[in-house]
Design a protein around this motif. Structure first.
Motif, PDB file in Angstrom:
ATOM      1  N   GLU A 241      -0.944  -4.832  -4.265  1.00 15.37           N
ATOM      2  CA  GLU A 241       0.113  -4.228  -3.464  1.00 15.37           C
ATOM      3  C   GLU A 241       0.289  -2.767  -3.869  1.00 15.37           C
ATOM      4  OE1 GLU A 241       1.366  -5.730  -0.976  1.00 15.37           O
ATOM      5  OE2 GLU A 241       0.605  -7.743  -1.379  1.00 15.37           O
ATOM      6  N   GLY A 242       1.203  -2.078  -3.200  1.00 20.13           N
ATOM      7  CA  GLY A 242       1.452  -0.693  -3.534  1.00 20.13           C
ATOM      8  C   GLY A 242       1.017   0.236  -2.430  1.00 20.13           C
ATOM      9  N   PRO A 243       1.121   1.542  -2.660  1.00 21.71           N
ATOM     10  CA  PRO A 243       0.808   2.518  -1.611  1.00 21.71           C
ATOM     11  C   PRO A 243      -0.666   2.520  -1.245  1.00 21.71           C
ATOM     12  CG  PRO A 243       1.102   3.614  -3.722  1.00 21.71           C
ATOM     13  CD  PRO A 243       1.501   2.191  -3.922  1.00 21.71           C
ATOM     14  N   ALA A 244      -0.932   2.888  -0.011  1.00 24.44           N
ATOM     15  CA  ALA A 244      -2.309   3.024   0.471  1.00 24.44           C
ATOM     16  C   ALA A 244      -2.315   4.047   1.595  1.00 24.44           C
ATOM     17  CB  ALA A 244      -2.847   1.690   0.979  1.00 24.44           C
ATOM     18  N   PRO A 245      -3.371   4.822   1.705  1.00 23.77           N
ATOM     19  CA  PRO A 245      -3.462   5.779   2.806  1.00 23.77           C
ATOM     20  C   PRO A 245      -3.691   5.056   4.129  1.00 23.77           C
ATOM     21  CG  PRO A 245      -4.992   6.315   1.014  1.00 23.77           C
ATOM     22  CD  PRO A 245      -4.509   4.920   0.792  1.00 23.77           C
ATOM     23  N   PRO A 246      -3.542   5.756   5.249  1.00 25.77           N
ATOM     24  CA  PRO A 246      -3.956   5.186   6.536  1.00 25.77           C
ATOM     25  C   PRO A 246      -5.400   4.713   6.451  1.00 25.77           C
ATOM     26  CG  PRO A 246      -2.740   7.219   6.871  1.00 25.77           C
ATOM     27  CD  PRO A 246      -2.970   7.099   5.394  1.00 25.77           C
ATOM     28  N   THR A 247      -5.682   3.581   7.071  1.00 24.20           N
ATOM     29  CA  THR A 247      -6.976   2.931   6.883  1.00 24.20           C
ATOM     30  C   THR A 247      -7.567   2.471   8.207  1.00 24.20           C
ATOM     31  OG1 THR A 247      -6.287   2.159   4.685  1.00 24.20           O
ATOM     32  CG2 THR A 247      -8.168   1.046   5.696  1.00 24.20           C
ATOM     33  N   ILE A 248      -8.864   2.712   8.397  1.00 23.61           N
ATOM     34  CA  ILE A 248      -9.593   2.205   9.547  1.00 23.61           C
ATOM     35  C   ILE A 248     -10.689   1.276   9.045  1.00 23.61           C
ATOM     36  CG2 ILE A 248     -11.082   4.274   9.640  1.00 23.61           C
ATOM     37  CD1 ILE A 248     -11.185   3.863  12.709  1.00 23.61           C
ATOM     38  N   VAL A 249     -10.789   0.101   9.651  1.00 27.43           N
ATOM     39  CA  VAL A 249     -11.681  -0.953   9.180  1.00 27.43           C
ATOM     40  C   VAL A 249     -12.631  -1.363  10.301  1.00 27.43           C
ATOM     41  CG1 VAL A 249     -11.802  -3.297   8.236  1.00 27.43           C
ATOM     42  CG2 VAL A 249      -9.873  -1.804   7.636  1.00 27.43           C
ATOM     43  N   PHE A 250     -13.914  -1.498   9.962  1.00 27.83           N
ATOM     44  CA  PHE A 250     -14.918  -2.049  10.876  1.00 27.83           C
ATOM     45  C   PHE A 250     -15.589  -3.224  10.182  1.00 27.83           C
ATOM     46  CE2 PHE A 250     -14.375   2.236  12.351  1.00 27.83           C
ATOM     47  CZ  PHE A 250     -14.554   2.179  13.725  1.00 27.83           C
ATOM     48  N   ARG A 292      -4.495  -2.009  16.579  1.00 30.19           N
ATOM     49  CA  ARG A 292      -3.945  -0.750  16.074  1.00 30.19           C
ATOM     50  C   ARG A 292      -2.490  -0.939  15.685  1.00 30.19           C
ATOM     51  NH1 ARG A 292      -0.872   3.258  18.521  1.00 30.19           N
ATOM     52  NH2 ARG A 292      -1.160   5.387  17.728  1.00 30.19           N
ATOM     53  N   HIS A 293      -2.157  -0.486  14.471  1.00 31.85           N
ATOM     54  CA  HIS A 293      -0.775  -0.503  13.990  1.00 31.85           C
ATOM     55  C   HIS A 293      -0.323   0.939  13.799  1.00 31.85           C
ATOM     56  CE1 HIS A 293      -0.861  -4.850  13.148  1.00 31.85           C
ATOM     57  NE2 HIS A 293      -2.118  -4.625  12.773  1.00 31.85           N
ATOM     58  N   ALA A 294       0.796   1.282  14.394  1.00 29.46           N
ATOM     59  CA  ALA A 294       1.283   2.662  14.332  1.00 29.46           C
ATOM     60  C   ALA A 294       2.338   2.819  13.252  1.00 29.46           C
ATOM     61  CB  ALA A 294       1.868   3.079  15.678  1.00 29.46           C
ATOM     62  N   ALA A 295       2.398   4.007  12.692  1.00 29.84           N
ATOM     63  CA  ALA A 295       3.446   4.360  11.742  1.00 29.84           C
ATOM     64  C   ALA A 295       4.724   4.681  12.502  1.00 29.84           C
ATOM     65  CB  ALA A 295       3.006   5.549  10.897  1.00 29.84           C
ATOM     66  N   ALA A 296       5.777   4.988  11.753  1.00 27.71           N
ATOM     67  CA  ALA A 296       7.064   5.265  12.376  1.00 27.71           C
ATOM     68  C   ALA A 296       6.999   6.447  13.337  1.00 27.71           C
ATOM     69  CB  ALA A 296       8.117   5.518  11.300  1.00 27.71           C
ATOM     70  N   TRP A 305     -11.221  -2.847  13.643  1.00 29.83           N
ATOM     71  CA  TRP A 305     -12.226  -3.055  14.682  1.00 29.83           C
ATOM     72  C   TRP A 305     -13.055  -4.285  14.331  1.00 29.83           C
ATOM     73  CZ3 TRP A 305     -13.572   0.604  18.749  1.00 29.83           C
ATOM     74  CH2 TRP A 305     -12.750   1.748  18.775  1.00 29.83           C
ATOM     75  N   GLN A 306     -12.866  -5.374  15.076  1.00 32.44           N
ATOM     76  CA  GLN A 306     -13.707  -6.552  14.935  1.00 32.44           C
ATOM     77  C   GLN A 306     -14.900  -6.381  15.878  1.00 32.44           C
ATOM     78  OE1 GLN A 306     -10.462  -9.372  15.837  1.00 32.44           O
ATOM     79  NE2 GLN A 306     -10.876 -10.300  13.832  1.00 32.44           N
ATOM     80  N   LEU A 307     -16.082  -6.364  15.310  1.00 30.19           N
ATOM     81  CA  LEU A 307     -17.295  -6.061  16.066  1.00 30.19           C
ATOM     82  C   LEU A 307     -17.991  -7.365  16.447  1.00 30.19           C
ATOM     83  CD1 LEU A 307     -18.499  -3.197  13.696  1.00 30.19           C
ATOM     84  CD2 LEU A 307     -17.129  -2.972  15.788  1.00 30.19           C
ATOM     85  N   HIS A 308     -18.000  -7.675  17.727  1.00 35.07           N
ATOM     86  CA  HIS A 308     -18.508  -8.966  18.184  1.00 35.07           C
ATOM     87  C   HIS A 308     -20.034  -9.006  18.153  1.00 35.07           C
ATOM     88  CE1 HIS A 308     -14.407  -9.523  19.123  1.00 35.07           C
ATOM     89  NE2 HIS A 308     -14.400  -8.860  20.274  1.00 35.07           N
TER      90      HIS A 308
END
Length: 349
Positions: A241-250, A292-296, A305-308
């Motif tokens: 847990e704890g802080p994390a930067p914005p993240t993009i996942v494939f 996609r999850h947006a910040a405040a 991104w789930q790649l089929h």
């Protein structure tokens, strides 16, 4: 003439037109030799967490194509008694141009900087965006298969092991190349993706955003057996847990090397670090599902991104590199787009 041969010749022709003669030659030679290297079973040794070895030796752009001040160079860096090799792409820029962003790219097991640059095509995109790209290289001394040691506790902490070394190298490049310290990003594939997630967690004051392709979440393993278990079925331990930067996942849903549950775990942990957020925005494509999850403030803070139908490969990459899925979503372009939408809020001096 069969379809596979037509595709091969089309790709070789494209590489030749781009001036990438070495890539075209390597592609044809691999076909002529029956791709023996990629079809052979990988040996079983300690710390091996990927298979299917291919050796690529190719620079991403011939000198004739480069602008006068553009460069692609090899270097070494020392920190606290450890040395690391790296390659650096620096685009051409005017003397009065603003400080450029920096993208750190962490290769997967058995890969090196040239292979990873070729396969991801990140230098080509960085040229257009005016971004510097840093490719650290793991050593065989540190890991027999050149994997980043994401699964060992000593390499999961801020001031120890590989996170400390990679962070020090990143800061060195920011200083020597005049990069923008508020726009520093890190991305990686597989073991490199797992280490990118660790760096985002251990150094949220350094990296403004993180990209994880076919990787695993921080805290998923503490030794090789737990790493293999996480790779096969997903993380079985609590995520840090704890802080994390914005993240993009494939992550490909047909990945037989690192289970897709790991991509979901990376995105879920990043979303929890984000705190309260609005409803998820889901975009359905033929080859992908993007959540996609947006910040405040409305900015995209987590993208998954789930790649089929995609296996253990960099989506949208070049066939000239290893572990690539050329027909998929352009992960490099989407990562760079996501990265450049985020700036680190640095303390004023």
């Amino acid at each position: 003439m069969n379809t596979d041969f037509q595709h091969l010749m089309s790709e070789a022709t494209r590489l030749t037109r781009e001036g990438n003669l070495r890539g075209a030659t390597a592609l044809l030679m691999r076909q002529a030799h029956g791709n023996a290297a990629s079809d052979a079973a990988a040996p079983v040794v300690d710390d091996v967490i990927e298979a299917e070895v291919r050796v690529i030796d190719e620079a991403p752009a011939p000198a004739a194509e480069r602008a006068p001040s553009e460069s692609w160079s090899a270097h070494r860096f020392s920190h606290q008694g450890r040395q690391i090799a790296y390659r650096l792409y620096v685009p051409a820029r005017a003397a009065d141009a603003p400080r450029p962003p920096l993208v750190v790219m962490l290769h997967g097991c058995t890969q090196d900087a040239q292979d990873f640059a070729t396969g991801t095509r990140m230098n080509i995109l960085a040229r257009e965006a005016g971004a510097i790209v840093l490719y650290p290289e793991q050593t065989q001394h540190a890991n027999a298969q050149k994997c980043w040691n994401w699964f060992k506790p000593q390499h999961q902490r801020r001031e120890r092991g590989e996170p400390a070394l990679l962070a020090a190298l990143t800061r060195e490049i920011v200083t020597t190349q005049g990069a923008d310290p508020a726009r520093v990003y890190v991305a990686g594939l597989s073991a490199g993706g797992a280490m990118a997630d660790i760096l985002g967690r251990t150094h949220p004051d350094l990296f403004a955003a993180v990209g994880v392709h076919s990787g695993l979440p921080t805290g998923a393993a503490h030794d090789l057996p737990s790493a293999l278990a996480a790779m096969r079925g997903g993380p079985a331990v609590a995520i840090t847990e704890g802080p994390a930067p914005p993240t993009i996942v494939f992550h490909g849903d047909a990945d037989a090397t690192v289970h897709a549950r790991n991509g979901t775990a990376v995105a879920d942990a990043a979303r929890r670090a984000l705190g309260p957020a609005g409803a998820a925005e889901v975009t359905q494509g033929q080859r992908f599902t993007r959540t996609r999850h947006a910040a405040a403030d409305g900015a995209s803070a987590v993208e998954h991104w789930q790649l089929h139908g995609t296996g253990h490969a960099w989506s949208g990459g070049s066939a000239g590199g290893s572990y690539t899925a050329p027909d998929g979503v352009d992960a490099s372009a989407e990562m760079l787009r996501f990265f450049l939408g985020h700036t680190l809020h640095l303390p004023t001096t």
